[in-house]
Design an enzyme around this catalytic site. Structure first.
Site, PDB file in Angstrom:
ATOM      1  N   GLY B 259       2.533 -24.354  -4.104  1.00 49.98           N
ATOM      2  CA  GLY B 259       3.567 -23.671  -3.336  1.00 49.98           C
ATOM      3  C   GLY B 259       3.133 -22.298  -2.858  1.00 49.98           C
ATOM      4  O   GLY B 259       3.464 -21.884  -1.762  1.00 49.98           O
ATOM      5  N   GLY B 492       1.404 -27.141 -10.190  1.00 46.86           N
ATOM      6  CA  GLY B 492      -0.006 -27.483 -10.026  1.00 46.86           C
ATOM      7  C   GLY B 492      -0.892 -26.557 -10.823  1.00 46.86           C
ATOM      8  O   GLY B 492      -2.116 -26.669 -10.802  1.00 46.86           O
ATOM      9  N   ARG B 657      -3.528 -12.747 -23.467  1.00 49.51           N
ATOM     10  CA  ARG B 657      -4.209 -13.872 -24.088  1.00 49.51           C
ATOM     11  C   ARG B 657      -4.244 -15.057 -23.128  1.00 49.51           C
ATOM     12  O   ARG B 657      -3.274 -15.346 -22.445  1.00 49.51           O
ATOM     13  CB  ARG B 657      -3.496 -14.295 -25.372  1.00 49.51           C
ATOM     14  N   ILE B 658      -5.368 -15.732 -23.071  1.00 48.95           N
ATOM     15  CA  ILE B 658      -5.513 -16.901 -22.209  1.00 48.95           C
ATOM     16  C   ILE B 658      -5.241 -18.145 -23.050  1.00 48.95           C
ATOM     17  O   ILE B 658      -5.975 -18.444 -23.992  1.00 48.95           O
ATOM     18  CB  ILE B 658      -6.921 -16.934 -21.583  1.00 48.95           C
ATOM     19  N   ASN B 660      -5.099 -21.337 -21.984  1.00 47.42           N
ATOM     20  CA  ASN B 660      -6.001 -22.440 -21.633  1.00 47.42           C
ATOM     21  C   ASN B 660      -7.027 -21.934 -20.620  1.00 47.42           C
ATOM     22  O   ASN B 660      -6.729 -21.776 -19.445  1.00 47.42           O
ATOM     23  CB  ASN B 660      -5.190 -23.607 -21.048  1.00 47.42           C
ATOM     24  N   GLN B 667      -7.232 -21.233 -11.723  1.00 42.45           N
ATOM     25  CA  GLN B 667      -6.398 -20.342 -10.914  1.00 42.45           C
ATOM     26  C   GLN B 667      -7.229 -19.233 -10.270  1.00 42.45           C
ATOM     27  O   GLN B 667      -7.063 -18.906  -9.099  1.00 42.45           O
ATOM     28  CB  GLN B 667      -5.323 -19.679 -11.794  1.00 42.45           C
ATOM     29  N   GLY B 731       0.883 -13.480 -17.123  1.00 43.45           N
ATOM     30  CA  GLY B 731       0.637 -14.476 -16.075  1.00 43.45           C
ATOM     31  C   GLY B 731      -0.641 -14.150 -15.338  1.00 43.45           C
ATOM     32  O   GLY B 731      -1.088 -13.011 -15.327  1.00 43.45           O
ATOM     33  N   GLY B 733      -1.533 -16.078 -12.144  1.00 43.85           N
ATOM     34  CA  GLY B 733      -1.638 -16.787 -10.866  1.00 43.85           C
ATOM     35  C   GLY B 733      -2.045 -15.912  -9.697  1.00 43.85           C
ATOM     36  O   GLY B 733      -2.791 -16.319  -8.832  1.00 43.85           O
ATOM     37  N   GLU B 734      -1.533 -14.702  -9.648  1.00 43.37           N
ATOM     38  CA  GLU B 734      -1.700 -13.896  -8.440  1.00 43.37           C
ATOM     39  C   GLU B 734      -2.811 -12.853  -8.545  1.00 43.37           C
ATOM     40  O   GLU B 734      -3.427 -12.513  -7.551  1.00 43.37           O
ATOM     41  CB  GLU B 734      -0.384 -13.192  -8.068  1.00 43.37           C
TER      42      GLU B 734
END
Ligand SMILES: Cc1cc2nc3c(=O)[nH]c(=O)nc-3n(C[C@H](O)[C@H](O)[C@H](O)COP(=O)(O)OP(=O)(O)OC[C@H]3O[C@@H](n4cnc5c(N)ncnc54)[C@H](O)[C@@H]3O)c2cc1C
Ligand code: SF4
Lengths: 332, 773
Positions: B259, B492, B657-658, B660, B667, B731, B733-734
């Protein structure tokens, strides 16, 4: 897409007969080969044939040696097969390189030699029926002049149309001095690749020398010039899967340090696959060096007429020509 | 949208009143494991069903008719020809459509004006009619046969955002978004100055999966199959637009072909499909095609940003101002928060960020990956590069010197800021020490073996870190499996996988016995997937649900008849590796939970999970929470043919913390490719004569191909953020996109000497390079 009649031709004569009923240059009957141009444009309602004749059953899918020592490519040979053909790779490398620089593997598997010759321009206004376009609707005006024309042509333009011929294959065919073999209601004829496409002038809807009813049966490559070197260079924004901003096909032969034979054709900058005769003239008999290449490049682009957004193509094409000549002669 | 507005929006979803502090114990190994996606096989085998993959008996197809003027009124709509065409069952438009309501307080909508509200057209491509037919082809043909005439009006799609307006701070003038000290005075007296305007173009999201709705109406209830980044919000908004109670709308988005923000909020096609389904009393499918994607479903708005930096000769930042504008649509005021990172990224006493909107005849803009911050950091980080050059300082050294551990915009300490380490680790991995600063001074070989000039550039990245409220339900089932559900969705990015990891961590049950259910608005409310908040938001509620289900299980174990541990209190018991056992005995001595459920004649042991937003966490409120990163780019420049390629990128991210590393790296790598597009290719171009986004297709809107993908090296610092709640995960993603474009233009400058301040960098720009050919 609009409804149409569909038929399959089993022989060239049948195909010609099916097409011969068409009355205008914007024929109401269309052959379909790979379909990668035609179906695309039908979905956009840019092409609206009443009749579609599938020619994939015709026996025009062979690559054969000619008695003259050249090579005949059947009109239905697939772009991928031609590009990967051993003889093409060896004797007509510029054609192989040009084809492989275009489109994507999937498209090249479908696209045919004949269909590629007749692919239509990528001018965005041609491809959208909301806009005026002389090529699509004669007399309606040209939206690209004064519009978004970054991709369009600077050579061979008219005040009615500045659309680029987008093909890579055709640029190589012009440099190789191929001939286009045609069959029609009044028999067979052949047209040199350089004369097959027409300048837009005041009739941009007329794009080629084909007449209603005529079908391309093959493309003949002349006997390769012994000792010549070939090179195709394509410049574009991204690294793959994009039409050329500028491209150059070179066939060149040196003798005693001087250029004995040279053919240069340009893509991405002309309204048709562009033979750079002025550049060839500048080079013939001269030595193959950077200064002469640049002189030739200047000559090639001397008559260029930029529109609002594509002036950069003039310098880009010059660099493309110089590099293609350099690479071709470095190999030599 | 402002990130703060987005946070308010996600906080507005129902949830728990209070956040919980992060547990102090280290999680099990499954957290931090590079697990492949649990939904991967469904996707690679084509079994995952996306919205438009749903088909129903008696389903009709809808195709919109789009306006061919950018402004004006519809004078007439002639549907007579279309209505007579084969298969056509309905042609709907403003003159005959049932009422579609405005969204009041339902949630967040994209366009305030519902489709077909009136005869007004305010952008090219706006839906003006809808043809519905038995087949898709018939509907398409009918849509093309609808004839619409307009009284066209004046319009403006100018890419220059220089509209006259009052001074900064005056009524109707630019708003001051952040302010400290006295910037003008500091700048006036600064010995070294940068004063430049940066521009970013309209970008279109273009996820692989286009938008679409399959609407099913059963006479009372709607089921809407959507491609939505927020099924709960979608349900809330559509409930208002369609005038039906929420319980009568079920929104389903099991899989989303990405998206990038474009699917956060509903777009008009959803209400159109639903309205047609209700009117026809049959299912209706409406797919938005690629062309419509360029006008009807949002875009990243154009920005114009004046940056002024004043510094001392040794690199102290005396003042920083960012005065920016972005375009928005006529109906909606969408402010792109370009000043997101400006107030706190570097230390300076004097600062101002101001923002103004200019109206254009375009569809409504919407968040696109890193909204605001990404175009904003292009300006800020480009200006920092220019400052480093003006100061003759190394751009990494300048940034290191300006690092701060206090958010100077509000005086709060950062919860966990490791920008310095990002720069240091990145420099090391990239080999930055070998950089020579002179333009065109570095040489290399391209992939094809050509001699090329290399350019090296760097930029910092930042993105807000937060979380909203969330709920989840978890059941330990008698068949030995776990079922966990939440009304969030996996766009996704790997949410299915991460949820499974959290459940596995808490219960000790292996991943292959955990069924994760997402993407259904009938589940308890989970978060919208946006703003890089989904992981941080959903994880604590899943953990809470798991803990509560385990507690229920232990209770059952002690109280059920026939239980091997009858009579024990939950305090005596524990559940490990899916087995219940005495706390002081090893797991191997325990009994599988499903055996105990069987013995007790229970179908399941259930737990409800609830977690609050960061704002409800009284301790976390005292900190400034952000993610950080540093991105290093190498470009190859072949001046002889004006060929510019991005050849190498190192991206180092401080994202907490990651959970995965595989989905996280994915990403970051994707963001790098997107950044190459932003830097070199992407721009939606409006024809100024008619307002049409003229390059509205994938041949003319250029995105990177695999051949344009550089060598990619992603590294996470992986330092848990103590204020973020469960696991300390933020997060990501960006953030991966935030610094790529300015690092590219910095590298382009280093290679060519051409400073590109307006994206994308084009051949036209670099052809001007003075480097000898
Ligand atoms: C996404 C995309 C990217 C592309 N990129 C490139 C690129 O980078 N470079 C490039 O050069 N090309 C590119 N192409 C164009 C592609 O090469 C052409 O579409 C293809 O060559 C057309 O061949 P076809 O057989 O599919 O033609 P068709 O679509 O079958 O036919 C095209 C036209 O030729 C006519 N025709 C076909 N065969 C004959 C015949 N034997 N006699 C008379 N008329 C005939 C048809 O009636 C029709 O009008 C691209 C195409 C697409 C869709
Ligand atoms: S350039 Fe040619 S094809 Fe393009 S709009 Fe003008 S007339 Fe049509």
């Amino acid at each position: 897409m609009e409804a149409f009649k569909f038929s399959r031709a089993a022989t060239v004569d049948q195909a010609v007969a099916a097409h011969a009923g068409a009355t205008t240059a914007i024929a109401e009957t269309r052959f379909v080969a790979g379909g990668t141009t035609l179906i695309d444009l039908m979905k956009l309602s840019v092409e609206r044939p009443k009749v579609v004749v599938d020619i994939n059953g015709l026996p025009l899918d062979k690559v054969e040696a000619t008695p003259e020592g050249g090579l005949r490519l059947g009109a239905l040979t697939r772009n991928a097969d031609v590009a990967n053909h051993d003889v093409v790779k060896r004797d007509y490398a510029v054609l192989s390189e040009a084809i492989l620089s275009g489109a994507s593997p999937q498209l090249r598997n479908m696209a045919t030699t004949g269909g590629n010759l007749l692919q239509r321009t990528r001018c965005p206004y041609f491809r959208d029926t909301a806009h005026a376009c002389n090529k699509r609707e004669p007399g309606s005006g040209c939206s690209a002049i004064g519009g978004h024309n970054r991709m369009l042509a600077v050579l061979g333009v008219s005040s009615d149309c500045i659309a680029t011929n987008p093909s890579d294959q055709n640029v190589a065919l012009v440099a190789l001095e191929a001939t286009i073999d045609i069959q029609g209601p009044s028999g067979k004829r052949s047209v040199p690749a350089g004369q097959f496409h027409l300048l837009p002038g005041t009739t941009p809807h007329r794009e080629t020398a084909l007449q209603p009813g005529e079908i391309i049966t093959s493309v003949t490559l002349p006997k390769p010039i012994a000792g010549s070197k070939q090179f195709y260079l394509k410049l574009r924004d991204r690294a793959a899967y994009e039409f050329a901003l500028s491209s150059t096909a070179v066939v060149i032969k040196l003798s005693g340090g001087k250029i004995e034979h040279v053919r240069i054709a340009l893509g991405g900058v002309g309204t048709k696959p562009w033979r750079a005769l002025e550049a060839e003239h500048e080079l013939t008999g001269k030595s193959a060096d950077a200064a002469n290449f640049r002189i030739a490049a200047e000559a090639a682009m001397r008559d260029a007429k930029p529109a609002s957004e594509n002036g950069y193509k003039i310098e880009l094409a010059k660099r493309c020509i110089v590099r293609a000549l350099t690479n071709a002669t470095v190999q030599a | 949208m402002m990130f703060s507005e987005f946070l308010e929006f996600i906080q507005a979803n129902e949830g728990a009143p209070n956040g919980k502090p992060a547990p102090t114990t280290e999680p099990s190994e499954i957290i931090g494991t590079a697990l492949s996606r649990v939904d991967g096989p469904l996707k690679t085998t084509g079994t995952a069903k996306y919205a438009a993959d749903y088909n129903f008996k008696n389903m009709a197809y809808a195709v919109p008719v789009c306006a061919t003027v950018a402004s004006g009124k519809i004078r007439s709509i002639d549907t007579s020809r279309a209505e007579k065409m084969p298969g056509v069952v309905l042609v709907m438009h403003h003159g005959n459509a049932p009422q579609i309501f405005r969204n009041g307080n339902g949630g967040r909508n994209s366009e305030n004006r519902p489709p077909f509200e009136d005869d007004v057209v305010s952008y090219w491509g706006q839906y003006v009619a809808l043809a519905v037919a038995e087949t898709f082809q018939q509907a398409q043909a009918a849509a093309a046969a609808v004839s619409v005439t307009y009284d066209a009006d004046k319009f403006n799609v100018s890419a220059l955002l220089d509209d006259a307006m009052p001074e900064i701070g005056q009524p109707d003038g630019p708003k001051v978004l952040s302010h400290r000290g006295d910037f003008e005075a500091a700048f006036a007296s600064a010995p070294v100055k940068v004063d430049a305007v940066y521009r970013t173009p309209v970008e279109t999201h273009n996820p692989m999966e286009m938008h679409g709705t399959v609407a099913v109406w059963d006479g009372k209830r709607f089921t809407l199959y959507e491609s939505s980044q927020g099924v709960i919000n979608h349900m809330n908004v559509l409930s208002q637009m369609l005038g039906v109670p929420k319980e009568d709308i079920n929104v389903i988005s099991k899989f989303i072909g990405s998206g990038f923000g474009g699917k956060l909020f509903p777009w008009p096609h959803s209400a159109l499909a639903a309205t047609a389904a209700r009117q026809l009393n049959r299912p209706v499918k409406l797919s938005v095609n690629r062309k419509m994607m360029f006008s009807n479903v949002g875009h990243r708005p154009r920005t114009e940003q004046r940056m002024r930096l004043g510094a001392t000769p040794d690199g102290k930042l005396l003042g920083l101002a960012q005065d920016y504008r972005n375009h928005t649509s006529l109906h909606d005021d969408i402010r792109e928060n370009c000043g997101e990172a400006t107030p706190f990224l570097y230390s300076t006493a004097n600062l101002r960020v101001s923002s103004a909107l200019v109206k254009r005849n375009v569809g409504t803009p919407t968040p696109m990956r890193g909204p605001g911050a990404v175009p904003g950091l292009f300006a800020l980080e480009s200006a920092m590069d220019e400052l480093a050059i003006a100061l003759k300082m190394d751009p990494v050294a300048l940034r290191l010197a300006l690092d701060t551990q206090t958010d100077e915009s509000n005086g709060k300490p950062f919860s966990s800021r490791h920008l310095k380490e990002c720069l240091q680790v990145g420099s090391e991995k990239f080999g930055w020490a070998k950089r020579t600063p002179e333009i065109g001074s570095m040489r290399g070989k391209s992939k094809d073996g050509d001699d090329v000039i290399l350019g090296w550039g760097v930029a910092c990245a930042s993105w807000g870190a937060s979380r909203g409220p969330s709920q989840a339900s978890l059941s330990l089932l008698q068949n030995g499996r776990v079922r966990v559900s939440s009304g969030t969705q996996d766009i996704g990015t790997g949410t299915y996988t991460i949820v499974a990891q959290v459940v596995s961590d808490k219960t000790g049950i292996p991943i292959d016995r955990i069924d994760v259910l997402l993407g259904n608005s009938s589940f308890v409310p989970g978060p919208t997937s946006g703003g890089s908040t989904a992981t941080a938001t959903v994880v604590p509620s899943i953990a809470d649900a798991a803990n509560n289900a385990i507690a229920a299980m232990l209770q059952i174990t002690g109280s059920a008849k026939n239980s091997p541990f009858a009579g024990k209190t939950p305090q005596d018991l524990a559940m490990t590796e899916g087995k219940v056992h005495l706390k002081d005995k090893p797991a191997s001595s325990g009994v599988p939970f499903e055996e105990i459920l069987k013995g007790a004649n229970l179908a399941s042991a259930d737990g409800a999970g609830k977690s609050g937003g960061l704002g409800s966490d009284t301790k976390a409120r005292d900190y400034s929470t952000h993610s950080f990163g540093a991105q290093f780019v190498e470009v190859e420049w072949d001046p002889g043919i004006a060929r510019l390629r991005v050849s190498r990128v190192v991206s180092v991210v401080d994202g907490g913390r990651i959970i995965n590393p595989k989905t996280a790296t994915n990403q970051m790598a994707g963001a790098i490719v997107m950044g190459v597009g932003m830097g070199l290719f992407e721009e939606t171009i409006y024809d100024p004569r008619n307002g049409h986004a003229i390059n509205d297709n994938f041949a003319d809107y250029v995105v990177p191909t695999i051949a344009d993908t550089p060598q990619i090296d992603v590294h996470f610092l992986d330092i848990p953020d103590p204020q973020m709640g469960e696991y300390g995960a933020r997060g990501i993603g960006e953030i991966g996109l935030a610094g790529i474009a300015p690092a590219i233009t910095a590298a382009v400058y280093h290679a060519t000497g051409v400073r590109v301040r307006e994206l994308p960098v084009r051949i036209e720009d670099v052809l001007k390079a003075k480097v000898a050919v």
